[in-house]
Every structure is written in structure tokens, then in C-alpha cells.
Motif scaffolding. Structure first.
Motif, PDB file in Angstrom:
ATOM      1  N   UNK A   9       0.808  -1.328   0.019  1.00  0.00           N
ATOM      2  CA  UNK A   9      -0.027  -0.146  -0.013  1.00  0.00           C
ATOM      3  C   UNK A   9       0.908   1.387   0.031  1.00  0.00           C
ATOM      4  N   UNK A  10       1.994   1.325   0.788  1.00  0.00           N
ATOM      5  CA  UNK A  10       2.834   2.537   0.890  1.00  0.00           C
ATOM      6  C   UNK A  10       3.473   2.709  -0.378  1.00  0.00           C
ATOM      7  N   UNK A  11       3.863   1.560  -1.083  1.00  0.00           N
ATOM      8  CA  UNK A  11       4.682   1.734  -2.281  1.00  0.00           C
ATOM      9  C   UNK A  11       3.954   2.408  -3.148  1.00  0.00           C
ATOM     10  N   UNK A  12       2.724   1.851  -3.514  1.00  0.00           N
ATOM     11  CA  UNK A  12       1.697   2.402  -4.479  1.00  0.00           C
ATOM     12  C   UNK A  12       1.216   3.844  -4.169  1.00  0.00           C
ATOM     13  N   UNK A  13       0.972   4.205  -2.788  1.00  0.00           N
ATOM     14  CA  UNK A  13       0.564   5.235  -2.365  1.00  0.00           C
ATOM     15  C   UNK A  13       1.876   6.428  -2.884  1.00  0.00           C
ATOM     16  N   UNK A  14       3.175   6.083  -2.689  1.00  0.00           N
ATOM     17  CA  UNK A  14       4.266   6.866  -3.214  1.00  0.00           C
ATOM     18  C   UNK A  14       4.023   6.947  -4.691  1.00  0.00           C
ATOM     19  N   UNK A  15       3.920   5.995  -5.343  1.00  0.00           N
ATOM     20  CA  UNK A  15       3.777   6.260  -6.760  1.00  0.00           C
ATOM     21  C   UNK A  15       2.463   6.966  -7.214  1.00  0.00           C
ATOM     22  N   UNK A  16       1.549   7.013  -6.374  1.00  0.00           N
ATOM     23  CA  UNK A  16       0.511   7.862  -6.851  1.00  0.00           C
ATOM     24  C   UNK A  16       1.136   9.334  -6.959  1.00  0.00           C
ATOM     25  N   UNK A  17       2.022   9.791  -6.176  1.00  0.00           N
ATOM     26  CA  UNK A  17       2.657  11.083  -6.400  1.00  0.00           C
ATOM     27  C   UNK A  17       3.334  11.491  -7.616  1.00  0.00           C
ATOM     28  N   UNK A  18       3.606  10.302  -8.471  1.00  0.00           N
ATOM     29  CA  UNK A  18       3.869  10.357  -9.785  1.00  0.00           C
ATOM     30  C   UNK A  18       3.409  10.015 -10.895  1.00  0.00           C
ATOM     31  N   UNK A  19       1.941  10.477 -10.573  1.00  0.00           N
ATOM     32  CA  UNK A  19       1.010  10.317 -11.645  1.00  0.00           C
ATOM     33  C   UNK A  19       0.913   8.999 -12.043  1.00  0.00           C
ATOM     34  N   UNK A  20       1.247   8.122 -11.352  1.00  0.00           N
ATOM     35  CA  UNK A  20       0.996   6.465 -11.898  1.00  0.00           C
ATOM     36  C   UNK A  20      -0.340   6.108 -11.226  1.00  0.00           C
ATOM     37  N   UNK A  21      -0.601   4.796 -11.679  1.00  0.00           N
ATOM     38  CA  UNK A  21      -2.181   4.414 -11.358  1.00  0.00           C
ATOM     39  C   UNK A  21      -2.052   3.126 -10.997  1.00  0.00           C
ATOM     40  N   UNK A  47     -18.316   6.030  -9.843  1.00  0.00           N
ATOM     41  CA  UNK A  47     -17.483   7.183  -9.810  1.00  0.00           C
ATOM     42  C   UNK A  47     -15.989   6.863 -10.012  1.00  0.00           C
ATOM     43  N   UNK A  48     -15.760   5.583  -8.902  1.00  0.00           N
ATOM     44  CA  UNK A  48     -14.370   5.011  -9.089  1.00  0.00           C
ATOM     45  C   UNK A  48     -14.082   4.301 -10.407  1.00  0.00           C
ATOM     46  N   UNK A  49     -14.932   3.731 -10.943  1.00  0.00           N
ATOM     47  CA  UNK A  49     -14.919   3.109 -12.201  1.00  0.00           C
ATOM     48  C   UNK A  49     -14.730   4.304 -13.398  1.00  0.00           C
ATOM     49  N   UNK A  50     -15.431   5.224 -13.303  1.00  0.00           N
ATOM     50  CA  UNK A  50     -15.077   6.445 -14.045  1.00  0.00           C
ATOM     51  C   UNK A  50     -13.772   6.872 -14.077  1.00  0.00           C
ATOM     52  N   UNK A  51     -13.371   7.081 -12.915  1.00  0.00           N
ATOM     53  CA  UNK A  51     -12.086   7.554 -12.704  1.00  0.00           C
ATOM     54  C   UNK A  51     -10.779   6.700 -13.255  1.00  0.00           C
ATOM     55  N   UNK A  52     -11.084   5.280 -13.061  1.00  0.00           N
ATOM     56  CA  UNK A  52      -9.909   4.233 -13.827  1.00  0.00           C
ATOM     57  C   UNK A  52     -10.265   4.258 -15.551  1.00  0.00           C
ATOM     58  N   UNK A  53     -11.710   4.427 -15.803  1.00  0.00           N
ATOM     59  CA  UNK A  53     -11.722   4.517 -17.148  1.00  0.00           C
ATOM     60  C   UNK A  53     -11.056   5.734 -17.954  1.00  0.00           C
ATOM     61  N   UNK A  54     -11.275   6.920 -17.404  1.00  0.00           N
ATOM     62  CA  UNK A  54     -10.565   8.276 -17.748  1.00  0.00           C
ATOM     63  C   UNK A  54      -8.907   8.001 -17.806  1.00  0.00           C
ATOM     64  N   UNK A  55      -8.657   7.361 -16.818  1.00  0.00           N
ATOM     65  CA  UNK A  55      -7.148   6.948 -16.745  1.00  0.00           C
ATOM     66  C   UNK A  55      -6.328   6.009 -17.453  1.00  0.00           C
ATOM     67  N   UNK A  56      -7.220   5.301 -18.070  1.00  0.00           N
ATOM     68  CA  UNK A  56      -6.853   4.142 -19.120  1.00  0.00           C
ATOM     69  C   UNK A  56      -6.583   3.042 -18.237  1.00  0.00           C
ATOM     70  N   UNK A  57      -7.116   2.665 -16.982  1.00  0.00           N
ATOM     71  CA  UNK A  57      -6.970   1.644 -16.412  1.00  0.00           C
ATOM     72  C   UNK A  57      -8.160   0.778 -15.965  1.00  0.00           C
ATOM     73  N   UNK A  58      -9.286   1.045 -16.605  1.00  0.00           N
ATOM     74  CA  UNK A  58     -10.480   0.339 -16.195  1.00  0.00           C
ATOM     75  C   UNK A  58     -10.421  -1.386 -16.364  1.00  0.00           C
ATOM     76  N   UNK A  59      -9.911  -1.875 -17.393  1.00  0.00           N
ATOM     77  CA  UNK A  59      -9.731  -3.294 -17.415  1.00  0.00           C
ATOM     78  C   UNK A  59      -8.963  -3.772 -16.367  1.00  0.00           C
ATOM     79  N   UNK A  60      -7.902  -3.222 -16.211  1.00  0.00           N
ATOM     80  CA  UNK A  60      -7.044  -3.634 -15.180  1.00  0.00           C
ATOM     81  C   UNK A  60      -7.574  -3.554 -13.865  1.00  0.00           C
ATOM     82  N   UNK A  61      -8.328  -2.532 -13.553  1.00  0.00           N
ATOM     83  CA  UNK A  61      -8.975  -2.329 -12.063  1.00  0.00           C
ATOM     84  C   UNK A  61      -9.989  -3.787 -11.842  1.00  0.00           C
TER      85      UNK A  61
END
Length: 533
Positions: free
Chosen positions: A47-59, A228-242
Motif C-alpha cells: 500500500x505504501x509503495x503504490x501510495x508513493x507512486x501515486x505522487x508520480x501520476x501513476x495508477x 465514480x471509481x470506475x469512471x476515474x479508472x476509465x478516464x485514466x486508461x486503467x478500467x480493465x486492469x482495475x
């Protein structure tokens, strides 16, 4: 003892309510603040690693594989922005959620008991949720899931008793369950419970219509959050992976567990929890007896139903990890307090405060006994060794320091293992989306294709160093071994050993500079490799 919620609220002024809430916050602080420094375990590391990478515009999911719903990453991201040590900051966030959950549980408890016993139930919840044997020192998803779940129950009862706010309360109830699902999928069982209970607790006139209304509006509230969560991942191009990570993979994960293993893991975890919770379970049993004897209104269906659905959520995966049992702490605490309240009214003693004090002592003595050495005797490193025997989480910060020393900030690391906390501590980016390798092993679809794709990803990213902290699953005869064989060959051909992680005692390990003579196999826990020049 059991009075209507409206009567109890009239007898509890706002000032007194604030005092009760302040008391619960102080108790939670006294319980959890001494435990803030306990090092991360592997789930916290991911969780901490992914949270850190959120600050670098990763998904999440698109850039980093994980099977947990996304809310936990944003909570960690908020915690990491606090001006304090990252470990303490994350655990401070867990303290805030736990304290707020206790206050919400106190308010919910007023429906079933007077303010004294509601306060006791909330205090017991604080102690149980921090229990080290239930891995309560870690900021796991269950700690955060409980707050919206408890609030959803409050909103549920508000919709039953207040026609003027019924529509809004039902929508809010569904939305809160949606938020809880965004922390952990099994929160959905509480929604199913409320769907079943609404026709029972709703006013008798037009009961069917009211139940239909609750089902429709709560679904709308729940789907609004998930949408709302699904739309967020769809906009970011990660819905199928989600959907693949959070839902599809977890269904395969659950299906891989045999019934014999389920019973074994359940019995093993209950035996681990019994030294802390045995008396609480006994008082909870007394609470269930009290429901039958007194036959008091809504609690006779609600509290057992909440306990049963929580047990279903705990058992969904079949692994019965100790922290899963956080899910039933609220109903267990309420039932135990109900049992103690019922026993105190049996008039065994002329002075009413004596049985109360004795019962409170009995129900809290084991949790306090468990927590005592963690408060006053163990260092944070000692604590994590006690909680997770056989794991070396205490040594990971030092191990990560060496990784950071032999690499630069822009270089990537290949971690052959399941310790993502190393990547976070070192602040180094993984050479593969799989920050822990468990999803590459097991009876999952397309495992060989995923392993091959991962090898290609690692080679493209050309890691400057590698960490070898293997897990027995990676060498199990029942799993596809292509990735294991490739990794060992890749390390041998491209890297040289810099440092070993060597077992010193049964519970401690240390770093040793690499030499020509290998440590004995039973002592070698891991290694750091650097790329050959």
C-alpha cells in the motif's frame, strides 16, 4: 437496560456526548500511540509503495499489480503527506480511523443499551482492534473499512425511524457501504444483511413498498460510489486492469482454496486469537443468550445478523488471516457488552457498581494482558518479530538502506520476492508491475503468459540491482516454475552479489558483505545483487 434510541438520546446531552467521544479518542490514543513505530509488514509495504507512486501520476492496477480495492492507496497517500516518519504517519491514520469508528460504535450502541454499556462496548472495540495477535498494529484494509460500515448501520436505522429523512438516509447508507467496498470487497455482505433486515424492522404498514424503496435507493447510493471509481479508472486508461485485479483475480484466488485447508487455517487463527479474546467470546455468548431471554426488539435480529455476515466476510477467501477478523470486532464488542449488562442485572449483589466493575474487569483483562508487553517491554522491532514469527520485517529498513546505497534514485530494482516494503523504504521503482510475485504463482489463468510478459518487462527496464528474498511458493512443485528458473538464470548471468541477509537467531537477521564462501543455506535469507560492469 434496553430503551428506545430516541429516549436514550434525550437523556444524553450534547456536552455529555462530547465527553464520551473525547474519552474514546483518549483511550484509542493511549492504546495505539505506543504502537505507531512498529515496522511495516508486507501488505502495508504494497500500500505504501503504490501510495508513493501515486505522487508520480501513476495508477494502481495499470502500472502496479494489486488485488485490493483502491481506497487504501489514497488513505496511505494522505498519511504520507503528514510531516512525520512514514511508518508512524500511516499508523497515525489508522489511529484516527479507529478512534472515529469507536465513537460511531458508541452512538450505534445507544440503540441497544444505556450510555455506560455503549461506552464499554466502544472501549472494548478499541482494545480488540489493536490486539497484536489480530495484527491490529498494522494499517490494514479492515481498520479503514469498519468506519463506513458502522456509519452505514447508523444511517440504516435513521432511515427506519425518520420518514422525513428516509430517502436521504437510505442513499447515504448505500453510499457508505460503497465506500467500505472500496476498502475491501467483502463489505458487500453488510449490504445484503441490511436488505434482509429492512422488511423486518420497517413500519408494518406498506412494509413491502418500503423494502423495495430501500433496495432501490441503497443500490443507487452504492453504485454512485462504485461508478465514480470506475469512471476515474476509465478516464485514466486503467478500467480493465482495475476489474481484472480487484474482482476477476480475487474470484480465482478464492476458488483455489480447498475445504480442508479452509478448516485448518480457521482453527489455526482462532487458536491464535483465543488467548486475547476467549473471555470476550464467552460474554458475547451471554449476549446472544440475553437476546433470547429478553426478546428485546430490533437487536434480536440485528446483532446476530451482523455477527453472521461478518463471519461470512472473514471466511470468504478461506485463508483466515488474523487481520480478517477485524471485521467482526464491532458486533462482538456490542454483544459482549450486552452480555455483561444482562449479567449485571441479575441482582447477585446489592451494590450495583460491584458486578459492573467485576464484569468489565473480566471482559477486558485478557486484551490488556496481551497489549501490556507491547506497550512497556517490546521495542518496535521486537513487537513486529513477536507478531509475525518467521518473517524478518524488522530488518527490512536496514536492508533497504543498502539497496538505496548501491543504486541511484532513477535506477530500477528487480525484487524476486514478496517484500514490497523494501521498494518503499529504499524509494526505488520496481522493474516490473509485480511489486510482489504471488499473483504469478498459483492456479490462475494464463500464468505462464504473465510470467513470460514479466520477464520481458524486466529486461526492457534493465534494473541496476536486484533483491533476492524468496518465498517457498516460488519453488513449490504445484506451481509454474518458468519465472523462477528464468530469474535465477538472469541473476547469475547479469549480476554479482553485494550483500547477504543472514539469519543470526530464530527471530533476528543481519547484513553481511558478500564473500567468496557462501553462508550455510539454512542461514541465507536474502541477497542484494548489483549489475556487472
Amino acid at each position: 437496560m434496553i430503551e428506545s434510541a430516541s429516549v436514550l438520546r434525550k437523556r444524553l446531552p450534547i456536552k455529555q456526548t462530547i465527553l464520551f467521544f473525547a474519552g474514546l479518542v483518549l483511550i484509542t490514543g493511549a492504546v495505539r500511540i505506543p504502537l505507531l513505530g512498529v515496522p511495516f509488514e508486507r501488505d502495508e509495504g504494497e500500500y505504501a509503495y503504490i501510495a508513493w507512486r501515486l505522487g508520480h501520476s501513476e495508477l494502481p492496477y495499470r502500472d502496479w499489480v494489486d488485488q485490493k480495492p483502491p481506497a487504501i492507496f489514497w488513505v496511505y497517500r494522505a498519511a504520507l503527506s503528514l510531516p512525520m516518519n512514514p511508518i508512524r504517519a500511516v499508523h497515525f491514520a489508522a489511529f484516527l480511523f479507529s478512534a472515529t469508528s469507536a465513537c460511531a460504535l458508541f452512538f450505534l450502541g445507544l440503540r441497544f443499551m444505556n450510555c455506560f454499556w455503549a461506552f464499554c462496548a466502544a472501549t472494548l472495540f478499541v482494545l480488540l482492534s489493536a490486539d497484536p495477535w489480530v495484527q491490529g498494529t498494522a494499517a490494514n484494509t479492515e481498520i479503514f473499512m469498519l468506519l463506513p460500515l458502522i456509519l452505514s448501520q447508523i444511517s440504516f436505522f435513521k432511515s427506519v425511524e425518520d420518514p422525513d429523512l428516509r430517502t436521504l438516509s437510505i442513499l447515504l447508507c448505500g453510499a457508505l457501504i460503497g465506500v467500505a467496498i472500496c476498502f475491501k470487497q467483502v463489505a458487500v455482505v453488510n449490504w445484503l444483511l441490511l436488505l434482509a433486515l429492512y422488511p423486518v424492522l420497517a413500519p408494518s404498514e406498506k412494509r413491502g413498498r418500503e423494502a423495495f424503496l430501500f433496495a432501490g435507493l441503497s443500490t443507487a447510493g452504492l453504485m454512485a460510489i462504485l461508478g465514480c471509481v470506475s469512471i476515474y479508472f476509465w478516464i485514466r486508461g486503467g478500467l480493465s486492469e482495475f476489474f481484472q485485479n480487484v474482482f476477476t483475480h480475487n474470484l480465482e484466488y478464492i476458488g483455489a482454496m480447498t475445504w480442508s485447508d479452509r478448516f485448518h487455517f480457521c482453527a489455526e487463527t482462532l487458536a491464535r486469537l483465543a488467548p486475547t479474546e476467549l473471555l470476550v467470546w464467552i460474554f458475547s455468548g451471554a449476549g446472544l443468550v440475553a437476546l433470547i431471554v429478553t426478546q428485546k426488539g430490533e437487536r434480536i435480529v440485528f446483532l446476530p445478523g451482523w455477527l453472521i455476515t461478518s463471519a461470512i466476510g472473514i471466511s470468504a477467501s478461506g485463508y483466515f488471516f488474523p487481520h480478517y477478523f477485524q471485521q467482526w470486532m464491532p458486533p462482538i464488542a456490542l454483544l459482549a457488552a450486552s452480555g455483561a449488562a444482562w449479567l449485571s442485572e441479575l441482582n447477585l449483589c446489592k451494590n450495583s457498581w460491584i458486578p459492573r466493575a467485576a464484569l468489565i474487569m473480566f471482559v477486558t483483562i485478557l486484551p490488556l494482558k496481551t497489549l501490556w508487553p507491547f506497550w512497556f517491554s517490546y521495542s518496535p522491532a521486537d513487537a513486529v518479530r513477536e507478531i509475525y514469527p518467521g518473517n524478518f520485517f524488522a530488518e527490512m529498513p536496514t536492508f533497504a538502506e543498502r539497496i538505496a546505497t548501491v543504486t541511484s534514485a532513477e535506477q530500477r530494482i528487480f525484487a524476486f520476492g514478496a517484500e514490497p516494503e523494501l521498494l518503499f523504504y529504499a524509494q526505488r521503482v520496481s522493474a516490473t508491475r509485480y511489486i510482489f510475485l504471488f499473483p504469478l504463482y498459483g492456479p490462475y489463468r494464463n500464468v505462464r503468459e504473465k510470467q513470460i510478459a514479466t520477464t520481458e518487462e524486466i529486461q526492457r527496464n534493465s534494473p541496476a540491482a536486484a533483491v533476492y528474498v524468496p518465498n517457498g511458493l516460488f519453488f513449490s512443485a504445484g506451481t509454474d516454475q518458468f519465472f523462477t528458473e528464468w530469474s535465477l538464470s538472469y541473476l547469475k548471468a547479469n549480476f554479482e552479489v553485494d550483500t547477504w541477509l543472514v539469519k543470526e537467531t530464530e527471530t533476528t537477521a543481519g547484513l553481511v558483505p558478500a564473500r567468496s564462501d557462501l553462508p550455510p543455506p539454512h542461514q541465507l535469507l536474502g541477497a542484494i545483487f548489483v549489475k556487472r560492469r
